[in-house]
Each structure stands twice: as C-alpha cells, then as structure tokens.
Design a protein around this motif. Structure first.
Motif, short mmCIF file in Angstrom:
data_model
loop_
_atom_site.label_atom_id
_atom_site.label_comp_id
_atom_site.label_asym_id
_atom_site.label_seq_id
_atom_site.Cartn_x
_atom_site.Cartn_y
_atom_site.Cartn_z
N THR A 151 -52.13 -51.28 53.58
CA THR A 151 -53.25 -50.96 52.68
C THR A 151 -54.49 -51.77 53.04
OG1 THR A 151 -51.64 -50.55 50.93
CG2 THR A 151 -53.94 -50.74 50.26
N ASP A 192 -56.19 -50.53 56.31
CA ASP A 192 -56.47 -49.10 56.36
C ASP A 192 -57.88 -48.84 56.92
OD1 ASP A 192 -56.90 -46.42 55.94
OD2 ASP A 192 -56.09 -46.39 53.91
N PRO A 193 -58.00 -48.24 58.12
CA PRO A 193 -59.31 -48.04 58.73
C PRO A 193 -60.24 -47.14 57.92
CG PRO A 193 -57.54 -47.67 60.33
CD PRO A 193 -56.91 -47.74 58.97
N ARG A 194 -59.69 -46.33 57.03
CA ARG A 194 -60.54 -45.42 56.23
C ARG A 194 -61.48 -46.19 55.32
NH1 ARG A 194 -55.92 -41.78 53.65
NH2 ARG A 194 -55.10 -43.91 53.38
N ASN A 195 -61.14 -47.45 55.02
CA ASN A 195 -62.00 -48.23 54.12
C ASN A 195 -63.37 -48.52 54.71
OD1 ASN A 195 -60.12 -48.34 52.05
ND2 ASN A 195 -59.29 -50.31 52.66
N LEU A 245 -65.23 -46.46 56.07
CA LEU A 245 -66.06 -45.27 55.87
C LEU A 245 -66.62 -45.17 54.45
CD1 LEU A 245 -63.79 -42.66 57.72
CD2 LEU A 245 -65.75 -43.90 58.65
N LEU A 246 -66.19 -46.08 53.58
CA LEU A 246 -66.63 -46.03 52.18
C LEU A 246 -68.11 -46.40 52.07
CD1 LEU A 246 -63.54 -47.77 50.53
CD2 LEU A 246 -64.07 -45.33 50.52
N ARG A 282 -56.14 -49.29 43.57
CA ARG A 282 -56.98 -48.77 44.66
C ARG A 282 -58.32 -49.50 44.69
NH1 ARG A 282 -58.02 -47.29 49.57
NH2 ARG A 282 -59.65 -45.74 49.83
N SER A 294 -61.08 -55.45 50.57
CA SER A 294 -61.36 -55.09 51.96
C SER A 294 -62.80 -55.35 52.35
CB SER A 294 -61.04 -53.60 52.19
OG SER A 294 -62.06 -52.77 51.66
N SER A 333 -60.21 -53.99 57.65
CA SER A 333 -60.12 -52.55 57.85
C SER A 333 -60.75 -52.11 59.16
CB SER A 333 -60.77 -51.81 56.68
OG SER A 333 -62.06 -52.32 56.41
#
Length: 322
Positions: free
Chosen positions: A30, A33-36, A38-39, A70, A77, A94
């Motif tokens: 968690t 997580d590389p998607r973080n 992009l937030l 979440r 992160s 991330s």
C-alpha cells in the motif's frame, strides 16, 4: 457531527499486523503503490483533512473505515511524518518503483562504455540522495555536509566498482558483464546508508520497552538497524538486476532486437519494473519496522541501567528505518 465509524481506530499505526511477514507486506504494498504519485493536490489535501479531522474527533458523514484507511495511506505517502510538509514527488515511497525501474533499466542497458556508466551511476546516486533527504528523520535531521559526504562517497564507490568490474569482465561472457551494475549498486548501498546514518552509529538510536517507554540510546541497536536496511536495499535491487540479464541475453540473439535495437532499453525497463513492483514491498517487509534485540547484546552500561530499573526486561525495541 455524528460518526459512522468508531473514534478509537489507531491510524498512527499500520492497518495490518506488523508482527507477521504477510501483514508487513500488505502494509508496504500500500505504501509503495505507484498510483499514489498520480493523485492531484486536491486529493492529497482532502486526505490530509480527513486524517487531521479524525484525530480531533471529527468524522464526515458517510465516511467508512475503508475510506479512513485509504486517506491515511494517501496522507502518509505524500506528507512527512515528523514535519507534516508535503514531500518532493520523486522522494516519496510511491515513486520508488517508477523511478528505480527507469534508472535501473538504463543502467543495465547502457553499461558498456565509461561515459554511460559514470552518467547512470551518478543519476542513481542523485536519486538516492533526494530520497534520503526527503525521508530524513525530524528527530535526527541530516545535515547538508552529511548528505554531501554520503552522496560523493556513494557515487565514487558505485562508479569505481562499475568501471573496475567492467575492466575485469571484458574478456569473459557478455552475460557476466550484465551483472556489473548490480555489484555497483550493492557497493553503493554499503557506503551510502551507513554514511547517511553516521550520527546514529556515533550517538545511538532510541530504544524502548514493548510499551514504548524510552530506555536510552544504543549504538548496538543502530548497527543492527542499519545492517537490516542495507540487506533489504540490496535484496530489493536483486530480482530486477539479476533476472532481466538472462532474458535480455537471450532476446538480443533473436531477430527482433537485431532489427529494432532501440527496443532494448524499453524492454529492460519494463522487465525491471515488473520485478520491482513485487521486490520493493516484499523486501521492505523482510524485517519488522519495530525491530527488537536482546538486552544482553546492548552496551554494558546500558545493560546495567536497564537491569537496575527493569530487571525482568529481556528485549528492547527500536525503529530500524527504511
């Protein structure tokens, strides 16, 4: 405002049981997580508001426990745990996978010439310096001189190792030459991490009992913590730098890469990325973040102090760092 979830959830600690490898791995999957990355700033600020409000006993209508966790991991992160400042994007956990896959993939593709070796080892150590500075401790901050010494020493060590091994492997199998970047990264980690944490080696790190009561500072605990981090970092790099060479050595003999040699770097980066997605969180989870050691392994004066105040205590605990 009425709450839909209890107000006694401890969001200062990870969601999963950190005494088990599976729990630690779930936590780090968690965190990394590389998607973080992009937030948006708005999403990050919303997560910070949810976390800060919850700590003050305020819960937004409709907020679920999953939403809270979440928000906690999004907040962790992007914001420094000690200062609360928003961290530099490429220094966040991330960003580890996308940044390392790109740099490592290029190190392993462009390793044959001296300028390429120097350039990519320098890029890698520059990235490590940014990560180390971004994730510095608020209690024991890294000074500019410490950061500079570690940066120069690690870069020099990595370049010297890579160039030295390149010279030795010129007359052996090309496959062996592909492992030179991994040896250079391993050598740099052995130099960089102890130098970055030299203050801890000199003055010790805080040790506590199982309830978190501070017992003093121990250099022996610092040595164990830094050793564990070095091992984790080297093993973290191992799959991405040990598996792709075998695959690339085979692919480069095939007609496709002979026809499209420019595809070598993207394929290498992709292979490294696939390995790092799993290796990064799994190797972070090898050792508990809250490590322990026997009282008998501490410095004699610290042992005497603990025996005097807590004679029944057998183990002490400390944060090993990342």
């Amino acid at each position: 405002m009425s709450a839909d979830i209890p107000l006694n959830i401890n969001i200062k600690e990870p969601r999963w049981d950190q005494s088990t490898f599976v729990g630690r791995a779930s936590h780090f999957f968690t965190v990394t997580d590389p998607r973080n990355i992009l937030l948006s700033d708005a999403q990050l600020e919303n997560a910070r508001k949810i976390v800060h409000d919850y700590r003050q006993g305020i819960v937004a209508a409709g907020l679920t426990e999953d939403d809270l966790w979440r928000a906690k991991y999004i907040y962790d992160s992007a914001f420094h745990p000690d200062t609360g400042e928003k961290m530099v994007l490429i220094g966040r956990m991330s960003a580890q996978v996308p940044m390392n896959m790109t740099i490592t993939g290029c190190m392993m593709t462009f390793y044959r010439t001296t300028p390429a070796v120097v350039f990519w080892q320098w890029i890698n150590q520059s990235f490590n310096a940014v990560v180390n500075y971004t994730n510095r401790s608020g209690d024991a901050p890294i000074t500019v001189s410490q950061l500079g010494a570690a940066y120069v020493s690690a870069t020099t060590g990595a370049v010297a190792t890579a160039l030295g091994l390149n010279a030795l492997t010129k007359h052996v199998s090309p496959l062996i030459g592909r492992f030179v970047p991994f040896a250079a990264v391993a050598a740099a980690n052995c130099i960089n991490i102890p130098l970055m944490r030299q203050r801890e080696l000199k003055f010790g790190i805080p040790i506590t009992d199982e309830n978190g009561n501070r017992l003093g500072e121990s250099t022996k605990a610092a040595q164990q913590a830094i050793t564990q981090v070095v091992i984790s970092r080297i093993l973290m790099a191992a799959p991405g730098m040990a598996i792709p060479p075998f695959i690339m050595n085979t692919l480069e003999k095939r007609a496709f890469l002979k026809r499209f040699p420019w595809m070598s770097a993207p394929i290498q980066v992709g292979l490294v990325g696939f390995c790092l997605v799993f290796a990064t969180p799994l190797c972070c989870a090898l050792f508990p973040q809250k490590s322990s050691m026997s009282v008998t392994r501490l410095e004699p004066e610290l042992q005497a102090k603990i025996r005097e105040n807590s004679p029944e205590l057998e183990h002490v605990y400390f944060n090993k760092g990342l």
